[in-house]
Design an enzyme around this catalytic site. Structure first.
Site, mmCIF file in Angstrom:
data_model
loop_
_atom_site.group_PDB
_atom_site.id
_atom_site.type_symbol
_atom_site.label_atom_id
_atom_site.label_comp_id
_atom_site.label_asym_id
_atom_site.label_seq_id
_atom_site.Cartn_x
_atom_site.Cartn_y
_atom_site.Cartn_z
ATOM 1 C CB CYS A 50 -0.962 0.068 1.016
ATOM 2 S SG CYS A 50 -0.099 0.019 2.652
ATOM 3 C CB SER A 109 8.841 1.611 6.993
ATOM 4 O OG SER A 109 9.089 0.365 6.442
ATOM 5 N N PRO A 115 7.897 -4.075 11.221
ATOM 6 C CG PRO A 115 7.022 -5.616 12.614
ATOM 7 C CD PRO A 115 7.054 -4.088 12.458
ATOM 8 C CD GLN A 116 3.489 -4.809 10.746
ATOM 9 O OE1 GLN A 116 4.501 -3.728 10.452
ATOM 10 N NE2 GLN A 116 3.045 -4.914 11.512
ATOM 11 N N GLY A 189 -15.417 -1.562 21.223
ATOM 12 C CA GLY A 189 -15.359 -1.333 19.770
ATOM 13 C C GLY A 189 -14.831 -2.381 18.867
ATOM 14 C CD GLU A 192 -6.825 0.753 10.320
ATOM 15 O OE1 GLU A 192 -5.739 0.652 10.018
ATOM 16 O OE2 GLU A 192 -7.533 1.579 9.836
#
Length: 420
Positions: A50, A109, A115-116, A189, A192
């Site tokens: 993304c 990043s 870490p992704q 909730g 996200e």
């Protein structure tokens, strides 16, 4: 051959452009095949997330290289070169090597040190490996980048501190309770942020999770993923006493958990401590809750202070990480330059072996036909010497004839003539 990295990312292009240049998993094989059909491309890896779309290539260096690759990218995505030209960046050779190592290590990043990205780089590499679109140089580069990223994680603190609200909330809970394995958690909730919190908590193996939401349907898919129980918001009052940790993030305009509700829960719990983390704006938990004994309330502002402190720690660790990347990229380039001689050495050895084989065979035939062995051996040595020094001799003569003293000295060095 040279290594090249080109692409766009969150720093050079808005999401409106990035989304038009992505490669879906379903189209990756087609994209790689199309890319390798380009005359200059010997191998390629496509990284598409993304936040970035990047091509890592081994290519033949030519003057119009940038134009050809820009044209391919635009044709593939049906864009005009003017749409992407200002957003594209290009890295060659050592800069390309260093760029990939920085990307894999999380140094490039949007969230420093996340870490992704390493998993995403590994997935891109696996796609190219499966599609047989890797050159030997690219394969070595990616494998090296994975080990560099691991070294950065191991030798620095770049990934040790929370820099997202969700991660900070979980880190705070772990700091206060040390182990979460015997604790009950109530999440209020199902947006996200709560999703991220739930996944972090699952990784730390909390004993039980309850997700409270206005509608059960919205929370059910998340609950199934993390093994949680689902309740509605009106049920919180009856279940609050079951929770050691309460983390809330809704869009409610009014508080969901009030002082009276917490007082009743503490009474039921016989004043066992409760940790409240309110991530919502406006707040989900009445501020007065923090004044109660054994109720510890943290707001989103408290988490931001933690995040800012941790980000400073990550930035300090990044300096050390950059040093590792610099060292490892130089080591890789040393290896890569050495590969340039491998084919020449192999050809030279093959040529010498062919000469040896031919002349040895002739000598053996002569011996079998009764020729004098000593004479045959001397003749073999003489002819073998002449054949092997013929090409270097011609090169030396040509260099001298051209008055090229630098090439003459280089040939002397190559032949070891000045060694004592």
């Amino acid at each position: 051959m040279t290594l090249l990295a080109l692409g766009i990312n969150h720093k050079t292009a808005p999401v409106s452009l990035r989304e038009r240049v992505t490669f879906s998993p379903e189209s990756m094989d087609q994209a790689l095949n199309s890319l390798l059909q380009q005359p200059l491309v010997q191998g390629g890896v496509v990284l598409s997330t993304c936040n970035r779309t990047e091509l890592y290539l081994s290519v033949e260096q030519q003057e119009n290289l940038h134009e050809q690759l820009t044209a391919w990218l635009c044709n593939y995505h049906k864009l005009s070169p003017d749409d992407v030209r200002q957003s594209l960046y290009w890295h060659h050779g050592n800069d390309a090597v260093r760029h990939l190592m920085r990307v894999a290590s999380g140094l490039d990043s949007q969230v420093l040190g996340e870490p992704q990205i390493l998993g995403q780089v590994k997935k891109a590499f696996a796609e190219s490996q499966r599609g047989q679109s890797l050159s030997s140089e690219l394969e070595r580069l990616f494998q090296k980048s994975f080990s560099v990223a691991k070294r950065v994680r191991t030798e620095t603190e770049i990934g040790a501190s929370a820099v997202s609200v969700a991660f900070a909330a979980c880190s705070l809970a772990r700091q206060i309770f040390e182990s979460l394995s015997e604790l009950h958690v109530l999440l209020v909730g199902a947006g996200e942020t709560i999703e991220l919190v739930a996944r972090h908590l699952r990784e730390h193996q909390v004993k039980h999770m309850i997700i409270a939401n206005r509608t059960r349907e919205r929370a059910q898919s998340l609950a199934s993923e993390v093994g949680a129980e689902v309740i509605t918001l009106p049920e919180i009052d009856a279940r609050l006493a079951d929770a050691d940790i309460i983390i809330s993030s809704t869009a409610s305009p009014l508080p969901i958990i009030g002082k009276g509700m917490v007082e009743r829960a503490l009474k039921t719990r016989r004043n066992q401590p409760m940790l409240f983390i309110d991530i919502a704006v406006p707040r989900d938990i009445e501020p007065e809750v923090g004044k109660l004994s054994n109720a510890y309330l943290y707001s989103v502002d408290d988490l931001q202070a933690i995040i800012q402190h941790n980000m400073a720690q990550r930035q300090a660790a990044a300096v050390q990480a950059e040093s590792i990347v610099q060292q490892e990229s130089m080591n890789f380039m040393t290896w890569l330059r050495a590969q340039g001689a491998v084919e020449t050495i192999r050809d030279y050895r093959s040529q010498a072996e062919q000469v040896r084989s031919e002349m040895t065979a002739k000598a053996l035939v002569a011996i079998e036909q009764g020729a004098n062995v000593e004479q045959v051996i001397n003749e073999l040595a003489y002819k073998l010497t002449n054949r092997l020094i013929h090409a270097p001799t011609k090169s030396l003569q040509q260099a001298a004839s051209d008055g090229d003293m630098e090439r003459l000295q280089l040939l002397r060095d190559s032949l070891g003539l000045d060694q004592h």
